[in-house]
Design a protein around this motif. Structure first.
Motif, PDB file in Angstrom:
ATOM      1  N   ALA A 148      62.234 -48.005   8.736  1.00 20.55           N
ATOM      2  CA  ALA A 148      63.515 -48.370   8.116  1.00 20.55           C
ATOM      3  C   ALA A 148      64.463 -48.980   9.148  1.00 20.55           C
ATOM      4  O   ALA A 148      65.173 -49.959   8.858  1.00 20.55           O
ATOM      5  N   LEU A 149      64.482 -48.425  10.363  1.00 18.76           N
ATOM      6  CA  LEU A 149      65.321 -48.980  11.428  1.00 18.76           C
ATOM      7  C   LEU A 149      64.887 -50.403  11.765  1.00 18.76           C
ATOM      8  O   LEU A 149      65.730 -51.311  11.896  1.00 18.76           O
ATOM      9  N   VAL A 163      70.261 -43.361  14.357  1.00 14.82           N
ATOM     10  CA  VAL A 163      70.565 -41.932  14.493  1.00 14.82           C
ATOM     11  C   VAL A 163      69.525 -41.089  13.764  1.00 14.82           C
ATOM     12  O   VAL A 163      69.079 -40.056  14.273  1.00 14.82           O
ATOM     13  N   ALA A 164      69.117 -41.521  12.567  1.00  9.31           N
ATOM     14  CA  ALA A 164      68.115 -40.758  11.824  1.00  9.31           C
ATOM     15  C   ALA A 164      66.795 -40.703  12.583  1.00  9.31           C
ATOM     16  O   ALA A 164      66.139 -39.647  12.637  1.00  9.31           O
ATOM     17  N   THR A 165      66.400 -41.808  13.184  1.00  9.42           N
ATOM     18  CA  THR A 165      65.165 -41.819  13.968  1.00  9.42           C
ATOM     19  C   THR A 165      65.269 -40.879  15.163  1.00  9.42           C
ATOM     20  O   THR A 165      64.347 -40.103  15.453  1.00  9.42           O
ATOM     21  N   CYS A 166      66.394 -40.939  15.863  1.00 13.58           N
ATOM     22  CA  CYS A 166      66.592 -40.048  17.015  1.00 13.58           C
ATOM     23  C   CYS A 166      66.581 -38.583  16.588  1.00 13.58           C
ATOM     24  O   CYS A 166      65.999 -37.728  17.269  1.00 13.58           O
ATOM     25  N   VAL A 167      67.224 -38.274  15.456  1.00 16.37           N
ATOM     26  CA  VAL A 167      67.261 -36.901  14.973  1.00 16.37           C
ATOM     27  C   VAL A 167      65.858 -36.420  14.600  1.00 16.37           C
ATOM     28  O   VAL A 167      65.472 -35.282  14.909  1.00 16.37           O
ATOM     29  N   GLN A 168      65.073 -37.270  13.952  1.00 12.75           N
ATOM     30  CA  GLN A 168      63.723 -36.864  13.565  1.00 12.75           C
ATOM     31  C   GLN A 168      62.841 -36.646  14.798  1.00 12.75           C
ATOM     32  O   GLN A 168      62.077 -35.667  14.858  1.00 12.75           O
ATOM     33  N   PHE A 224      68.149 -37.500   3.018  1.00 19.09           N
ATOM     34  CA  PHE A 224      69.537 -37.700   3.435  1.00 19.09           C
ATOM     35  C   PHE A 224      69.735 -39.125   3.955  1.00 19.09           C
ATOM     36  O   PHE A 224      70.685 -39.833   3.585  1.00 19.09           O
ATOM     37  N   THR A 225      68.806 -39.555   4.805  1.00 20.17           N
ATOM     38  CA  THR A 225      68.874 -40.901   5.378  1.00 20.17           C
ATOM     39  C   THR A 225      68.764 -41.960   4.287  1.00 20.17           C
ATOM     40  O   THR A 225      69.519 -42.949   4.270  1.00 20.17           O
TER      41      THR A 225
END
Length: 664
Positions: free
Chosen positions: A43-44, A94-99, A122-123
């Motif tokens: 997605a990123l 941010v979502a990738t980093c969090v995962q 959520f993402t």
């Protein structure tokens, strides 16, 4: 593949990853981590491609009507301008980093698969909000985020704190969502459409009949979602959830959604001067109040939570003076350094994980134990304090510059009062922000608290993410010369006056706090302590869950032994005890709303049990008594039955004679 198709895939891929994770996570746990990370990475990448193709130029618009409604149509629509393209990249990053971070942080958590799937959902919901061109479709993502936050904040549902925090987050945000929904319907009724482009066209032609009412109704939902005064109280309590969830909520989803919504529909709010003044006052109270509260918190995550509230206040302040470019610019910069701050806090919790949610008063010289967190968090705190040349300096100065522009009357249709309110409160908050950032850095990395066990080296997945987020925190602001095309052509270069004032007050705040820390340390008789002994590795997520459950450290109750070397107590003086509890706003809400509702519920229960149930029991008692009497008459003795029959016959005959006599 067309840009529209790629844009559809951006929110769709995390959604499919979430669905697959929920279905396969428990039956095939080996797939949980790939299903969490790969859709976010994809997605990123697609969001970057969409942004490159959009190029900050003409917005990408596409729509198809979902179903005929007979009145205002609901359309599956995309509207991707420069703001949407950049915010989608932030969400994906941010979502990738969090995962990735969570694969190490929660590597032993038995509910990791459902956690990762909810993060993906959520993402997906936030990306739907970002790209949506129809307000009803946007509302779907808006509400899905609320549900996801309920489950993620309550991830450690075994603890009463997490359960209470998740319920509070859900109820407070829903309190704002009710008028928000009414405002959406009113807006559609005035403009005849839910499409954002059509709404903005109607507003531009002066076709909005009730601008103030609609804007204030929408503002209530924004205040709940983006944790603005007076609906901000849920966000500090939401720290009971896992730390990576806090990073996601604070940096790129949920709280950013409200600010982004106003930025997208800013002409609707700007159509009412009264609404802009209300928005400015709300931003000012939020900024200053949250900064004071942050200066009094002991828990590192609550400091960052109040910091988020204040930084969101800067964004709403920029919107109050009619500059959505400055608001979104600060949203982007803040997203990078706030995600870094929370994820670094997670490393600190891992390193000093005996404290209740990592109380800073108990930390002891952690810089040697967590060098990656130390250096990257230093970068993030400098960005938060708006020290040049870090990204926060450029984005915050763009807000202050916009406020100055409005204050001197150079902004069309923006009241000068709104500009002065935002400018003054923004400078005061800059002073306080630097103060609590310095305090956090000193207490977390140079503190002299009780020695805590060392839980070992942090996983590579956690430390590598910190350095990745440190890059935009350091260098994003330097790209201001490349960004005007993405921000309606507005220059983001700081103005001299606000740059000098903002940086000056920030330096004063940091220096005064450092002096207060040196003074309190000397008064407490503290001396720097040496390194600590090593202990076996432990899972950070489990450490955090145990800390939340116990709310105590291995060295006693954190709240019972305040650190005498805390500069916040010296700086705030008698205001400290009020700021530490958020200026008693929860107590006010409890007195005004919670207790009356509980009293009403008690009254209803009394009426139900003692009044309604009494009538119900009485209505059942009469037939029961009649049945008992009839049952007693059923003796089974034939002679008794014949005697009763004869007696009845005699009674009937006598009655008939009496009636006949009376008739004669």
């Amino acid at each position: 593949m067309t840009t529209t198709t790629l844009a559809v895939l951006v929110p769709l891929l995390p959604f499919l990853g979430a669905a697959a994770g929920l279905l396969l996570g428990r039956t095939a746990p080996g797939f949980a981590r790939p299903l969490a990370v790969l859709p976010s990475v994809a997605a990123l990448a697609l969001a970057v491609v969409v942004a490159v193709r959009q190029g900050g130029g003409q917005a990408v618009d596409a729509a198809t009507e979902l179903t005929p409604t007979g009145s205002v149509p609901v359309e599956l629509a995309l509207h991707i301008d420069g703001f949407a393209a950049l915010v989608a990249i932030l969400v994906g990053l941010v979502a990738t980093c969090v995962q990735i971070y969570s694969t190490g942080y929660l590597r032993h958590d038995p509910r990791y698969s459902s956690y990762a799937a909810l993060v993906s959902l959520f993402t997906s919901a936030m990306l739907l909000v970002v790209y949506s061109g129809d307000l009803m479709v946007l509302l779907v993502g808006w509400e899905i985020m609320g549900i996801c936050s309920y489950f993620l904040v309550g991830h450690y549902w075994e603890t009463p704190e997490a359960r209470a925090a998740s319920i509070k987050a859900f109820l407070v945000t829903k309190l704002g969502d009710v008028p928000f929904l009414i405002g959406l319907f009113a807006l559609a009724a005035d403009t005849g459409s839910f499409r954002i482009t059509k709404i903005l066209g109607t507003v531009a032609s002066g076709g909005l009949d009730h601008p103030t009412l609609i804007a204030l109704l929408l503002l209530a939902g924004v205040a709940g979602k983006s944790a603005q005064f007076p609906l901000h109280t849920w966000l500090p309590d939401a720290m009971a959830g896992p730390t990576p969830v806090s990073a996601l909520i604070h940096a790129a989803t949920m709280v950013a959604a409200g600010v982004y919504f106003i930025a997208r529909l800013l002409p609707v709010f700007a159509a009412s001067a009264a609404t802009l003044v209300v928005l400015a006052v709300m931003a000012a109270v939020t900024m200053a109040g949250s900064a004071l509260a942050a200066l009094a918190q002991d828990d590192i995550k609550r400091v960052l939570a109040y910091s988020t509230i204040g930084q969101l206040g800067y964004m709403t302040g920029a919107l109050a003076v009619g500059d959505r470019g400055a608001a979104v610019f600060h949203l982007l910069a803040h997203g990078a350094f706030k995600a870094l701050l929370f994820l670094a806090a997670g490393v600190i919790i891992h390193a000093a994980g005996t404290n209740s949610l990592a109380a800073m008063s108990r930390m002891r010289d952690l810089r040697a134990r967590v060098p990656d967190a130390y250096w990257t968090m230093t970068v993030a705190l400098l960005a938060l304090a708006a020290i040049p040349p870090f990204s926060g300096f450029f984005s915050k100065e763009s807000v202050l510059g916009a406020a100055e522009h409005a204050a001197v009357g150079h902004a069309e249709s923006v009241p000068g009062a709104a500009g002065w309110i935002v400018l003054v409160s923004g400078l005061v908050t800059a002073l306080l922000t630097a103060a609590y950032a310095m305090r956090l850095w000193l207490l977390a990395f140079h503190g002299h608290g009780t020695e805590a066990p060392d839980h070992g080296k942090q996983p590579v997945t956690m430390n590598s993410v910190l350095w990745l987020l440190a890059l935009p925190s350091l260098a994003f602001g330097l790209a201001t010369g490349l960004l005007p095309d993405w921000f309606d052509g507005r220059s983001l270069t700081p103005t001299l006056t606000t740059a000098v004032l903002g940086t000056g007050v920030a330096l004063v705040g940091g220096i005064v706090t450092y002096g207060a820390w040196r003074h309190t340390t000397a008064m407490a008789g503290r001396v720097p302590l040496g390194a600590v002994a090593a202990h076996p590795d432990a899972d950070a997520g489990l450490v955090e869950a145990e800390a939340i459950a116990s709310h105590t450290s291995a060295y006693g109750d954190v709240a019972s032994a305040p650190d005498p070397a805390d500069p916040g107590r010296l700086l705030l003086g008698p205001l400290h005890r009020h700021a530490a509890v958020g200026f008693h706003l929860d107590a006010v809400y409890a007195a005004l709303f919670v207790r009356p509702v509980q009293a009403a519920a008690t009254l209803v229960r009394f009426l139900d049990r003692e009044v309604v149930d009494t009538y119900v029991r009485g209505a059942g008692a009469v037939p029961r008594w009649l049945g008992a009497a009839v049952r007693r008459a059923q003796t089974g003795n034939l002679q008794t039955y014949v005697s009763a029959l004869l007696a009845g016959t005699v009674v009937l005959v006598v009655a008939a004679l009496l009636v006949a006599t009376a008739g004669a």
